[in-house]
Write an enzyme that holds these catalytic residues in place. Structure first.
Site, PDB file in Angstrom:
ATOM      1  N   CYS A  73      -3.487  -1.174   2.757  1.00 36.51           N
ATOM      2  CA  CYS A  73      -3.096  -1.924   1.409  1.00 36.51           C
ATOM      3  C   CYS A  73      -3.988  -1.366   0.166  1.00 36.51           C
ATOM      4  O   CYS A  73      -5.205  -1.080   0.451  1.00 36.51           O
ATOM      5  CB  CYS A  73      -3.646  -3.394   1.452  1.00 36.51           C
ATOM      6  SG  CYS A  73      -3.312  -4.135   0.019  1.00 36.51           S
ATOM      7  N   CYS A 183       1.741   1.848  -3.039  1.00 33.69           N
ATOM      8  CA  CYS A 183       1.710   0.647  -2.522  1.00 33.69           C
ATOM      9  C   CYS A 183       2.331   1.011  -1.111  1.00 33.69           C
ATOM     10  O   CYS A 183       3.536   1.375  -1.114  1.00 33.69           O
ATOM     11  CB  CYS A 183       2.559  -0.334  -3.236  1.00 33.69           C
ATOM     12  SG  CYS A 183       2.707  -1.904  -2.514  1.00 33.69           S
TER      13      CYS A 183
END
Ligand code: DGL
Length: 253
Positions: A73, A183
């Site tokens: 992440c 992302c």
């Protein structure tokens, strides 16, 4: 050799795009995937709140006696990796937007980095761009709603397309040769991006880089495993049910 599992963590399903690459590079390992489904999305929340969620995930992995942790992440990496490495001795591998390869392959055009609002605002990314002397060549844009679409497994639809186009608004798409997917949820939208961006746009994400780094770390610390591939999925610490397990397996297959 060490046959304990490796923990892989994201706010939701995005980290599975990284897990997929990890499994290609390291097929003989056991994995525990932690999707923080109770708290997704992270990228639009206050940093201090997100740090607590990250800490819970790390403590969960410690309780499962993992041998290494991958923070799959970008948002969590950008706000917490330095503190986590100070606090824990276990190897922790993070992910950051692949700006450097983006710059190296830009062929005279510009690079567009897409990420969450937290990642875009954080010093880590700003410094990365500055240190590469690339502030002129790199533009940053946040696409927070794509995380919500991804969590609904809506990767291709009119709504997704309209949202991306709206966010891109006044950007001249012909200025860019390279799209950095900063992302881990965003590689799930590659089909939509290739509809919207000019034909030859290259899309770069950090998944393979993370997989190779993990392999290196395991080898150097003599922690490589020799297992049958095994993946157990958890939603915010609770074992995922059959439906979610199927959904997650379909993303990494
Ligand atoms: N997948 C995450 C990232 O790479 C976070 C998405 C979110 O929860 O906002 O940044």
């Amino acid at each position: 050799m060490n046959n304990k599992p490796i923990g892989v963590f994201d706010s939701g399903i995005g980290g599975l795009t990284v897990l997929k690459k990890i499994i290609e590079v390291l097929p003989n390992e056991k994995y525990i995937y932690y999707a923080d489904t109770d708290n997704v999305p992270y990228g639009i929340k206050p940093k201090e709140e997100v740090k607590k969620y990250i800490k819970n995930a790390i403590e969960f992995f410690i309780s499962k006696e993992v041998k290494a942790i991958v923070i799959a992440c970008n948002t969590a990496t950008s706000i917490a990796i330095n503190d986590l490495r100070k606090e824990y001795t276990i190897p922790i591998i993070g992910i950051e937007p692949a700006v450097k390869p983006g710059i190296e392959n830009r062929e005279g055009k510009k690079v567009l980095v897409m990420a969450t609002p937290i990642t875009i605002q954080e010093e880590k990314l700003q410094n990365l761009v500055k240190n590469l002397n690339a502030t002129e060549e790199v533009d940053l844009i946040s696409m927070p709603k794509l995380v919500e679409f991804a969590e609904k497994t809506e990767f291709e639809s009119n709504e997704v397309e309209e949202y991306i186009e709206r966010q891109l608004g006044t950007y001249n798409l012909n200025d860019y040769s390279t799209l950095v997917l900063g992302c881990t949820h965003f590689p799930l939208f590659k089909n939509e991006f290739s509809k919207i961006f000019p034909n030859k746009i290259q899309m770069i994400d950090g998944g393979l880089g993370v997989a190779n780094r993990l392999k290196d770390v395991l080898e150097k610390t003599e922690l490589s495993g020799n297992n049958e591939l095994e993946i157990n999925y958890y939603n915010s610490g609770k074992l995922a049910n059959e439906t979610d397990t199927k959904k997650y397996n379909s993303i990494i297959s």
